[in-house]
Design an enzyme around this catalytic site. Structure first.
Site, PDB file in Angstrom:
ATOM      1  N   SER A  73       6.116  -1.594  -2.277  1.00  0.00           N
ATOM      2  CA  SER A  73       5.975  -2.782  -3.310  1.00  0.00           C
ATOM      3  C   SER A  73       5.150  -2.299  -4.502  1.00  0.00           C
ATOM      4  O   SER A  73       4.026  -2.938  -4.845  1.00  0.00           O
ATOM      5  CB  SER A  73       5.665  -4.065  -2.866  1.00  0.00           C
ATOM      6  OG  SER A  73       4.792  -4.145  -2.100  1.00  0.00           O
TER       7      SER A  73
ATOM      8  N   GLY B 110       0.837  -1.090   0.028  1.00  0.00           N
ATOM      9  CA  GLY B 110      -0.011  -0.041   0.028  1.00  0.00           C
ATOM     10  C   GLY B 110       0.851   1.246   0.056  1.00  0.00           C
ATOM     11  O   GLY B 110       2.181   1.173   0.210  1.00  0.00           O
ATOM     12  N   LEU B 111       0.082   2.378  -0.212  1.00  0.00           N
ATOM     13  CA  LEU B 111       1.073   3.686  -0.249  1.00  0.00           C
ATOM     14  C   LEU B 111       1.663   3.858   1.086  1.00  0.00           C
ATOM     15  O   LEU B 111       1.422   3.470   2.061  1.00  0.00           O
ATOM     16  CB  LEU B 111      -0.131   4.779  -0.521  1.00  0.00           C
ATOM     17  CG  LEU B 111      -0.567   4.957  -1.957  1.00  0.00           C
ATOM     18  CD1 LEU B 111      -1.674   5.925  -1.768  1.00  0.00           C
ATOM     19  CD2 LEU B 111       0.221   5.032  -2.964  1.00  0.00           C
TER      20      LEU B 111
ATOM     21  N   GLY C 160       1.995   5.719   4.256  1.00  0.00           N
ATOM     22  CA  GLY C 160       1.273   6.153   5.210  1.00  0.00           C
ATOM     23  C   GLY C 160      -0.146   5.306   5.168  1.00  0.00           C
ATOM     24  O   GLY C 160      -1.062   5.949   6.043  1.00  0.00           O
ATOM     25  N   ALA C 161      -0.052   4.537   4.497  1.00  0.00           N
ATOM     26  CA  ALA C 161      -1.418   3.564   4.698  1.00  0.00           C
ATOM     27  C   ALA C 161      -1.658   2.705   6.021  1.00  0.00           C
ATOM     28  O   ALA C 161      -2.635   1.942   6.332  1.00  0.00           O
ATOM     29  CB  ALA C 161      -1.622   2.527   3.410  1.00  0.00           C
ATOM     30  N   GLY C 162      -0.512   2.669   6.669  1.00  0.00           N
ATOM     31  CA  GLY C 162      -0.684   1.875   7.982  1.00  0.00           C
ATOM     32  C   GLY C 162      -0.040   0.425   8.094  1.00  0.00           C
ATOM     33  O   GLY C 162      -0.493  -0.539   8.778  1.00  0.00           O
ATOM     34  N   LYS C 163       0.797   0.085   7.010  1.00  0.00           N
ATOM     35  CA  LYS C 163       1.279  -1.262   6.770  1.00  0.00           C
ATOM     36  C   LYS C 163       2.193  -1.579   8.128  1.00  0.00           C
ATOM     37  O   LYS C 163       2.178  -2.684   8.791  1.00  0.00           O
ATOM     38  CB  LYS C 163       2.107  -1.328   5.504  1.00  0.00           C
ATOM     39  CG  LYS C 163       1.586  -1.159   4.321  1.00  0.00           C
ATOM     40  CD  LYS C 163       2.439  -1.062   2.959  1.00  0.00           C
ATOM     41  CE  LYS C 163       3.521  -0.157   3.181  1.00  0.00           C
ATOM     42  NZ  LYS C 163       2.927   1.286   3.088  1.00  0.00           N
ATOM     43  N   SER C 164       3.247  -0.822   8.332  1.00  0.00           N
ATOM     44  CA  SER C 164       3.941  -1.115   9.598  1.00  0.00           C
ATOM     45  C   SER C 164       3.360  -1.126  10.837  1.00  0.00           C
ATOM     46  O   SER C 164       3.464  -1.811  11.750  1.00  0.00           O
ATOM     47  CB  SER C 164       5.006  -0.080   9.692  1.00  0.00           C
ATOM     48  OG  SER C 164       5.806   0.116   8.431  1.00  0.00           O
TER      49      SER C 164
END
EC number: 2.7.1.25
Length: 199
Positions: free
Chosen positions: A105, A31-32, A34-38
């Protein structure tokens, strides 16, 4: 002198799964920025730890400061970054761990190459879906502002494309949903795909 063949593994994936009480797998959050992945990745790692599952988070920022520190942000460098991350994730999964990858990615072909590295359907692509405007609001590092000001070239979502997955294994609404909602969905996915036996 010819190179001797690599010896066969003395421990199979099936044996590791029995010992760990879960299969090795790669859960790939895309995802972009700032999308909350981490945030989601770290919350899932904590929950899996509490379930006595062996897991590890591979984070894009983490690899960029070490293993991939020599790479820039051209399309070719981004692809190489994901190739290295994918090879590392596949090795961890082969060792029996649940690998949680948190990488922008941006290119579908790169994510497909990582999927091909992991046998027997143990690659799970998770799209962290969040509008660009909200990602920009969340940007504590000021990267989007710098990209819009022309200070960062080839920034995903602004001056470089992001190719959203066509058919991810799971879509997480990281704009409106809570972290607990995301965890519930991820744990259900892991159970449904027979990675874990509890959720």
């Amino acid at each position: 002198m010819p190179t001797p063949p690599t010896p066969a593994a003395s421990i199979t994936r099936a044996e590791r799964a029995v010992q760990n009480r879960h299969r090795g797998a790669v859960l790939w959050l895309t995802g972009l920025s700032g999308a909350g992945k981490s945030t989601v990745a770290q919350a899932l790692a904590r929950r899996l730890f509490e379930m006595d599952c062996r897991s590890y988070v591979l984070d894009g920022d983490q690899l960029r400061s070490g293993l991939c520190a020599d790479l820039g942000f051209s399309d070719a460098a981004r692809s190489e970054n994901i190739r290295r991350a994918g090879e590392l994730a596949a090795l961890f999964a082969d060792a029996g761990m649940i690998v949680i990858g948190a990488f922008i990615s941006p290119f579908a072909a790169d994510r497909a190459r990582v999927r091909a590295l992991v046998p027997d359907g143990a690659f799970l692509e998770v799209f962290c879906q969040c509008p660009l405007a909200l990602c920009e609001e969340r940007d504590v590092k000021g990267l989007y502002r710098r990209a819009r000001d022309g200070q960062l070239a080839e920034f995903t979502g602004i001056s470089s494309p992001y190719e959203a997955p066509d058919a991810p294994d799971l879509v997480l609404d990281t704009a409106g949903g809570s972290v607990e909602d995301a965890l519930a969905s991820l744990l259900l996915l892991l159970r449904e795909r027979h990675v874990t036996h509890q959720a």
